[in-house]
Scaffold this motif. Sequence first.
Motif, mmCIF file in Angstrom:
data_model
loop_
_atom_site.group_PDB
_atom_site.id
_atom_site.type_symbol
_atom_site.label_atom_id
_atom_site.label_comp_id
_atom_site.label_asym_id
_atom_site.label_seq_id
_atom_site.Cartn_x
_atom_site.Cartn_y
_atom_site.Cartn_z
ATOM 1 N N ARG A 118 0.967 -1.272 0.015
ATOM 2 C CA ARG A 118 -0.171 0.220 0.111
ATOM 3 C C ARG A 118 0.893 1.301 -0.175
ATOM 4 N NH1 ARG A 118 -5.289 -1.173 3.934
ATOM 5 N NH2 ARG A 118 -6.084 -2.569 2.650
ATOM 6 N N CYS A 135 0.836 4.037 -2.930
ATOM 7 C CA CYS A 135 0.428 5.457 -2.766
ATOM 8 C C CYS A 135 1.508 6.304 -3.478
ATOM 9 C CB CYS A 135 0.498 5.316 -1.358
ATOM 10 S SG CYS A 135 0.000 7.119 -0.727
ATOM 11 N N VAL A 138 -1.524 2.941 7.233
ATOM 12 C CA VAL A 138 -1.803 2.408 5.990
ATOM 13 C C VAL A 138 -3.369 2.038 5.659
ATOM 14 C CG1 VAL A 138 0.471 1.535 5.225
ATOM 15 C CG2 VAL A 138 -1.246 0.122 6.414
ATOM 16 N N ASP A 171 -5.196 -0.929 -1.705
ATOM 17 C CA ASP A 171 -4.420 -2.133 -2.252
ATOM 18 C C ASP A 171 -3.935 -1.853 -3.719
ATOM 19 O OD1 ASP A 171 -4.130 -3.403 0.024
ATOM 20 O OD2 ASP A 171 -6.457 -4.366 -0.360
#
Length: 410
Positions: free
Chosen positions: A229, A233, A288, A293
């Motif tokens: 993640r 990101c 997170v 995902d």
Amino acid sequence: MNTQPPQSPRGHAAEQTRGSLDGTGTARPRRGPPGPPGLRCRIRLHDGRVFCGELGPERHRALHLGLLHADSDGLVELTPGTRPPGGKVEIDRRTRREHFLPGGATGGPGWLDRLLEHARRIVAGEFTRARFDGQAREEAFVGVTPRTRPRGSKDAVAYTRFLWVDVDRPERLPALWAFLAERPCHVLIESAGSGGMHAYFKLDRPLEAVRVNERTGETIEVIERANARLIHCLGADPYGKPAVADPACRRRSQPMRLAGTVNWKTGRYARIVDADFQMTPYSPEALVGDLPDPPWAIGHHAVRVPAGGSDRDPYKRVPPPVYFEALAGITVPATGGRVRCPVSTHDDRHPSCDVSSRPETGWYCRSCEAGGAIYDLASVLLGGPHGRRLRGDQFNNARAYVADIFGELT
């Protein structure tokens, strides 16, 4: 504010709760010839004092090891890797017991001293298997997660107290700076290679390695999912270049470069840029929990391979766009299937690597003529050969990398 340099990071790491970097308040006497020049860093102590200045390489090692493993109740992997001139580093001694030492929760008062002595032996070349012009080009790597037994594989990891990302090129760092402005890290390390950084985020409780979804029976690799993640990101290049952060470093068994040791790619020392011992750890949910995902594989059952087929090896049935995303962090366009070549020595400014949708066709670079199937991609990412030259130990290393990323497939 006292701005004098902290005198002993090893005293700090062994006695973190005392709020100073030196349990005695005195410097240890120097012995032998002068060491390498100091490495600049910024350290905020438990009591809020801030040090900005230079510390020697051993103190950077002590800070890094102390922060990661002062509370570890398992073994710390501290392993060497050899980098030939002009080549990639090879970390190939991850099953030798001597490279696994007790962490702070089980190793007693001298745990950090023993790790520092082991690090000294690594960089001095005492474990080297090859020398180049009489020189040992050894690099030191530390596992972020404690091990339950002396093995470098992911099945030896039960939990982590940190999450982490590796951004390996300076032009990709703005994405990291933007993320850290919202969610600061506890330790930032310059890797001294291509100008990249490693960021570590401390958690307020241990995060388990594996969890089973009681409803679906799916095995979730929790650490990999959380790290993925963070990687996702930070973003990816829309033209098929690798992700901003290295996707391979999401693995819970991943060893990372030890601060205060030489990266022989450049001959410079990795260093702690910033460390904050006062900052509150994150809950996994706060760090997170609200991040999406990525679309690539995370758990053992997240990857679906076609049933049947002429190949009995399930990894060879994984579609090339899927393994390019999972292994290299390269997103294959839905149309065209052409990306920049994954071979590190090929500066592919204009995408020239064709990626098929079918496993039997694989991938092929029209420029450098690299290509093959899933194990060929894994091998070139590890700095190895492809095609007919991929055999023996290098093939085994490539297959182990694939299995470590995808888990067990049937």
